[in-house]
Design a protein around this motif. Structure first.
Motif, PDB file in Angstrom:
ATOM      1  N   VAL A 249       4.302  -7.040  12.069  1.00 28.37           N
ATOM      2  CA  VAL A 249       3.693  -7.088  10.739  1.00 28.37           C
ATOM      3  C   VAL A 249       2.174  -7.017  10.853  1.00 28.37           C
ATOM      4  N   GLU A 250       1.618  -7.758  11.779  1.00 28.73           N
ATOM      5  CA  GLU A 250       0.162  -7.785  11.915  1.00 28.73           C
ATOM      6  C   GLU A 250      -0.376  -6.437  12.389  1.00 28.73           C
ATOM      7  N   GLU A 251       0.365  -5.775  13.260  1.00 27.22           N
ATOM      8  CA  GLU A 251      -0.032  -4.423  13.686  1.00 27.22           C
ATOM      9  C   GLU A 251       0.037  -3.460  12.509  1.00 27.22           C
ATOM     10  N   PHE A 252       1.052  -3.627  11.657  1.00 29.31           N
ATOM     11  CA  PHE A 252       1.183  -2.781  10.469  1.00 29.31           C
ATOM     12  C   PHE A 252       0.001  -2.976   9.531  1.00 29.31           C
ATOM     13  N   PHE A 253      -0.408  -4.212   9.323  1.00 23.96           N
ATOM     14  CA  PHE A 253      -1.552  -4.466   8.451  1.00 23.96           C
ATOM     15  C   PHE A 253      -2.809  -3.777   8.990  1.00 23.96           C
ATOM     16  N   ASP A 254      -3.002  -3.825  10.302  1.00 23.44           N
ATOM     17  CA  ASP A 254      -4.155  -3.146  10.901  1.00 23.44           C
ATOM     18  C   ASP A 254      -4.062  -1.635  10.683  1.00 23.44           C
ATOM     19  N   TRP A 255      -2.845  -1.106  10.800  1.00 23.87           N
ATOM     20  CA  TRP A 255      -2.623   0.331  10.581  1.00 23.87           C
ATOM     21  C   TRP A 255      -2.846   0.695   9.117  1.00 23.87           C
ATOM     22  N   LEU A 256      -2.477  -0.209   8.219  1.00 20.91           N
ATOM     23  CA  LEU A 256      -2.513   0.064   6.783  1.00 20.91           C
ATOM     24  C   LEU A 256      -3.921   0.016   6.200  1.00 20.91           C
ATOM     25  N   ASP A 257      -4.781  -0.825   6.729  1.00 17.29           N
ATOM     26  CA  ASP A 257      -6.111  -1.026   6.146  1.00 17.29           C
ATOM     27  C   ASP A 257      -6.867   0.281   5.907  1.00 17.29           C
ATOM     28  N   PRO A 258      -7.007   1.155   6.909  1.00 20.69           N
ATOM     29  CA  PRO A 258      -7.750   2.399   6.653  1.00 20.69           C
ATOM     30  C   PRO A 258      -7.055   3.325   5.662  1.00 20.69           C
ATOM     31  N   VAL A 259      -5.734   3.228   5.569  1.00 16.46           N
ATOM     32  CA  VAL A 259      -5.000   4.043   4.592  1.00 16.46           C
ATOM     33  C   VAL A 259      -5.390   3.627   3.179  1.00 16.46           C
ATOM     34  N   VAL A 260      -5.413   2.327   2.936  1.00 12.23           N
ATOM     35  CA  VAL A 260      -5.772   1.818   1.613  1.00 12.23           C
ATOM     36  C   VAL A 260      -7.234   2.119   1.309  1.00 12.23           C
ATOM     37  N   ARG A 261      -8.112   1.924   2.296  1.00 13.80           N
ATOM     38  CA  ARG A 261      -9.540   2.177   2.074  1.00 13.80           C
ATOM     39  C   ARG A 261      -9.803   3.642   1.739  1.00 13.80           C
ATOM     40  N   ALA A 262      -8.987   4.533   2.287  1.00 17.60           N
ATOM     41  CA  ALA A 262      -9.156   5.967   2.030  1.00 17.60           C
ATOM     42  C   ALA A 262      -8.566   6.388   0.688  1.00 17.60           C
ATOM     43  N   GLY A 263      -7.980   5.442  -0.040  1.00 19.48           N
ATOM     44  CA  GLY A 263      -7.401   5.770  -1.335  1.00 19.48           C
ATOM     45  C   GLY A 263      -6.114   6.561  -1.230  1.00 19.48           C
ATOM     46  N   GLN A 264      -5.392   6.368  -0.138  1.00 14.32           N
ATOM     47  CA  GLN A 264      -4.132   7.077   0.060  1.00 14.32           C
ATOM     48  C   GLN A 264      -2.948   6.199  -0.330  1.00 14.32           C
ATOM     49  N   GLY A 265      -1.801   6.842  -0.465  1.00 19.33           N
ATOM     50  CA  GLY A 265      -0.554   6.132  -0.661  1.00 19.33           C
ATOM     51  C   GLY A 265       0.302   6.282   0.580  1.00 19.33           C
ATOM     52  N   LEU A 266       1.589   5.980   0.448  1.00 19.23           N
ATOM     53  CA  LEU A 266       2.534   6.144   1.551  1.00 19.23           C
ATOM     54  C   LEU A 266       3.725   6.965   1.067  1.00 19.23           C
ATOM     55  N   TYR A 267       4.026   8.014   1.804  1.00 18.12           N
ATOM     56  CA  TYR A 267       5.164   8.882   1.495  1.00 18.12           C
ATOM     57  C   TYR A 267       6.386   8.403   2.259  1.00 18.12           C
ATOM     58  N   LEU A 268       7.524   8.293   1.565  1.00 21.32           N
ATOM     59  CA  LEU A 268       8.770   7.880   2.207  1.00 21.32           C
ATOM     60  C   LEU A 268       9.373   9.077   2.923  1.00 21.32           C
ATOM     61  N   TRP A 269       9.296   9.043   4.233  1.00 20.87           N
ATOM     62  CA  TRP A 269       9.777  10.146   5.072  1.00 20.87           C
ATOM     63  C   TRP A 269      11.130   9.756   5.648  1.00 20.87           C
ATOM     64  N   ILE A 270      12.171  10.494   5.282  1.00 21.92           N
ATOM     65  CA  ILE A 270      13.512  10.178   5.781  1.00 21.92           C
ATOM     66  C   ILE A 270      14.099  11.373   6.508  1.00 21.92           C
TER      67      ILE A 270
END
Length: 270
Positions: A249-270
């Protein structure tokens, strides 16, 4: 994976929202997500049959991807939230969807706050109900599998099926009472101060714990007297742990921070 919204999509934001909702709904229907089934189920798709649902999903996916700029070199498994018992079931289910930038920004704050509060021992009563609910569902799945396995031995004529120890162990499986059904934990409290115990909470937990012990004993006794293909080992049940950090979870938060700062979302890739 990170996804930016193309300018053309901003002309009709309503279409983008409708696409992401339908995209997630069809992904659930295809069985391509880890369903945690919170109290309110995802609405069933209008399409019926796997091929029809898949064709519709592909059509929607193509349109959705045309409105997004996908960063295919970076991705993260949804299960870090969507399959994590730390988080409320409604939140797990919501993670299995394409999250637009504004949605992701809001979820990122909630995920972080919840994780920090739980690591500090907060939401104790809610987490107790959640653990009981998760455990009751796991016990039901485990018992169904054990019963199905025991039933398949009824038509077997091998020598081991005539041994008294096996007959007794199988009878023990068939004699198991139905697993107790625990109520859903309810909406997650907004603040630690809002977290309170509910009537019957302890009784539900104790009933689930007792049944878990019965099921474990029956499964172990059965597995001791059957060949390998029929052995069933109950999964580890959720346990109450305070302040045990989750590196994923903590690694995910570190990965997520720049995504949010860049104004991006997350695409569900299946």
């Amino acid at each position: 994976m990170p996804a930016a919204v193309r300018d053309v999509a901003r002309r009709d934001p309503g279409e983008l929202v409708r696409l992401t909702r339908a995209h997630a709904r069809l992904a659930h229907a295809l069985g391509s997500t880890l369903r945690t089934d919170p109290p309110e189920e995802t609405s069933p798709p209008e399409e019926t049959g796997h091929d029809a649902i898949l064709a519709r999903w592909r059509e929607l996916d193509e349109r959705l991807c045309s409105l997004l700029v996908l960063d295919q070199d970076r991705s993260h498994r949804v299960g870090v939230i969507g399959g994590n018992p730390v988080f409320p079931p409604e939140w797990r289910q919501a993670a299995w969807a394409t999250l637009l930038p504004d949605e992701l920004a809001g979820w990122a704050v909630r995920w972080r706050r919840w994780y920090a509060e739980t690591m500090a021992g907060g939401f104790r009563h809610y987490r107790d109900r959640l653990r009981t609910w998760d455990t009751s569902r796991l016990l039901a799945e485990t018992q169904e599998d054990l019963l199905t396995t025991a039933q398949t031995t009824l038509d077997r004529t091998n020598a081991w099926t005539r041994r008294p120890a096996f007959v007794e162990a199988r009878h023990r499986v068939f004699a198991l009472p139905a697993p107790p059904t625990a109520p859903s934990p309810g909406p997650p409290p907004l603040t630690v101060e809002d977290d309170r115990a509910e009537p019957g909470q302890r009784e539900h937990r104790e009933a689930v714990t007792r049944h878990g012990e019965l099921l474990d004993q029956a499964a172990r006794a059965f597995s001791r007297v059957v060949p390998g293909a029929f052995k069933r080992h109950p999964p580890a049940l959720p346990v109450a742990e305070e302040g045990v950090r989750d590196p994923w979870v903590e690694e995910f938060f570190d990965w997520l921070d720049p995504v949010v700062r860049a104004g991006q979302g997350l695409y569900l890739w299946i």
